[in-house]
Motif scaffolding. Structure first.
Motif, mmCIF file in Angstrom:
data_model
loop_
_atom_site.group_PDB
_atom_site.id
_atom_site.type_symbol
_atom_site.label_atom_id
_atom_site.label_comp_id
_atom_site.label_asym_id
_atom_site.label_seq_id
_atom_site.Cartn_x
_atom_site.Cartn_y
_atom_site.Cartn_z
ATOM 1 N N ASP A 114 0.308 5.195 0.619
ATOM 2 C CA ASP A 114 0.091 5.238 2.303
ATOM 3 C C ASP A 114 1.404 5.512 2.876
ATOM 4 O O ASP A 114 2.560 4.886 2.310
ATOM 5 C CB ASP A 114 -0.363 3.792 2.405
ATOM 6 N N ARG A 115 1.572 6.258 3.848
ATOM 7 C CA ARG A 115 2.772 6.691 4.591
ATOM 8 C C ARG A 115 3.061 5.662 5.699
ATOM 9 O O ARG A 115 4.020 5.951 6.592
ATOM 10 C CB ARG A 115 2.733 8.000 4.867
ATOM 11 N N ARG A 116 2.085 4.746 6.019
ATOM 12 C CA ARG A 116 2.141 4.104 7.256
ATOM 13 C C ARG A 116 3.438 3.366 7.106
ATOM 14 O O ARG A 116 4.062 2.681 6.290
ATOM 15 C CB ARG A 116 1.114 3.437 7.448
ATOM 16 N N PRO B 106 -3.498 -3.179 7.467
ATOM 17 C CA PRO B 106 -3.116 -2.686 6.059
ATOM 18 C C PRO B 106 -3.728 -3.748 5.009
ATOM 19 O O PRO B 106 -3.923 -4.963 5.303
ATOM 20 C CB PRO B 106 -1.570 -3.069 5.615
ATOM 21 N N GLY C 78 2.586 9.005 10.234
ATOM 22 C CA GLY C 78 2.271 7.515 9.523
ATOM 23 C C GLY C 78 3.063 6.499 10.358
ATOM 24 O O GLY C 78 2.743 5.241 10.024
ATOM 25 N N PRO D 297 -3.352 -2.371 -2.196
ATOM 26 C CA PRO D 297 -4.145 -1.366 -2.878
ATOM 27 C C PRO D 297 -4.709 -1.719 -4.038
ATOM 28 O O PRO D 297 -4.597 -2.805 -4.665
ATOM 29 C CB PRO D 297 -2.860 -0.328 -3.407
ATOM 30 N N SER E 68 0.870 -1.245 0.032
ATOM 31 C CA SER E 68 0.103 -0.189 0.103
ATOM 32 C C SER E 68 1.012 1.096 -0.018
ATOM 33 O O SER E 68 0.481 2.324 -0.471
ATOM 34 C CB SER E 68 -0.952 -0.078 1.158
ATOM 35 N N ALA E 69 2.176 1.164 0.418
ATOM 36 C CA ALA E 69 3.036 2.289 0.242
ATOM 37 C C ALA E 69 3.584 2.456 -0.919
ATOM 38 O O ALA E 69 3.478 3.663 -1.635
ATOM 39 C CB ALA E 69 4.083 2.097 1.378
#
Ligand code: AMP
Ligand code: MG
Length: 294
Positions: free
Chosen positions: A76-78, A274, A182, A277, A70-71
């Motif tokens: 996504d910055r997590r 998570p 994140g 994506p 997802s990053a």
């Protein structure tokens, strides 16, 4: 049947709740038995824990892959940052090996912090830490951390009292900033006893293949045991916050330590939840292009 009961109990008890240092409260390390096994279902031990850990490896790897995906594709910055602190021989290296073993090395970043270099000393104590924060999607593991600057720095009077006291607030502000960007912090103190440390040091002496791990200065450090425990108690009390709590893992039993760290990781990842994506392309169009391609 007994086996199922044990597993159900393990599912029910959240290690995060059991091992957390209550934000705003204190922590009496002397009251936490390093040989205890909080949250471990009754009549379970070494073998059961090993089986549990092995059974949960795929789940952890799945979480990590989804965080990474997802990053990479979802913006996504997590990321997850595991901070490990312990007295010498507390099991930081073993825990790093154990944790990293479950993850894809490509999406994992391990950093060990030793005595600061002259360049690092020329900057604020958080400078080298900021440079090591994992990128979005990564799992970072800190073997020692910015907490050394309120532990060893205090015990050995490397800085003035006012300086290390001010660092608690600086650390809290820094961690707030990370969380807002994140980063999920999982701060774990591996809590061992002085007796267990002595046993582990003696083991290193007994085994020539472990001599490289033995550092005579560790014996000098033992003389400061009480001061270190006091410094840990204060650091945990001041810097266990709602957004970045501390966890104390009793660590005299290595198998419990590994099991507890695995559960903390699972619970933390489960809360992050998570997901993969969605494709940013038309799957059918792509399928058509590939089918047409000879
Ligand atoms: P080890 O983890 O056994 O390789 O040892 C690393 C050493 O670096 C330990 O003795 C730590 O106390 C020391 N260390 C880590 N961070 C700092 C710091 N910020 N200031 C002074 N000593 C440090
Ligand atoms: Mg050492």
């Amino acid at each position: 049947m007994a086996r199922r009961d044990g597993q159900d109990a393990a599912e029910r008890v959240r290690l995060r709740d059991l091992l957390c240092v209550a934000p705003g409260g204190g922590v009496d390390l002397a009251a936490i038995d390093p040989r205890s096994t909080p949250g471990l279902p009754a009549r379970r031990g070494r073998q059961w824990s090993r089986e549990q850990i092995a059974g949960q490896a795929a789940e952890l790897a799945g979480y990590q892959e989804r965080l990474y995906a997802s990053a990479k594709r979802g913006g996504d910055r997590r990321r997850l940052l595991i901070v490990l602190q312990a007295m010498d021989c507390g099991g930081k290296d073993g825990t790093v090996a154990h944790v990293v073993g479950a993850f894809n090395p490509q999406a994992t970043r391990v950093v060990a912090f030793g005595v600061p270099t002259p360049e690092e000393l020329a900057h604020n104590f958080l400078w080298r830490i900021r440079r090591a924060i994992p990128d979005p999607g990564y799992v970072g593991v800190f073997n020692r951390s910015h907490y050394e600057d309120v532990l060893v720095a205090r015990v050995h009077r490397l800085v003035a009292r006012r300086t290390w006291i001010d660092r608690y607030d600086q650390i809290n502000r820094f961690e707030r900033e990370l969380v807002d960007d994140g980063v999920t912090l999982l701060k774990i103190m591996l809590h061992i006893s002085a007796d267990e440390q002595r046993a582990r040091l003696l083991e290193r002496l007994d085994d020539p293949t472990k001599h490289w791990k033995y550092n005579p200065s560790d014996v000098d450090e033992r003389a400061h045991w009480a001061q270190y425990q006091a410094a840990y108690g204060d650091a945990l009390a001041h810097c266990s916050t709602g957004y970045a709590p501390w966890f104390v893992v009793p660590a005299d039993r290595k198998w419990y330590r590994n099991w507890a760290v695995t559960q903390l990781l699972r619970e933390t990842f489960a809360a992050l939840a998570p997901g993969y994506p969605p494709a940013d392309f038309d799957v059918e169009v792509e399928r058509g292009r590939l089918t047409a391609d000879c």
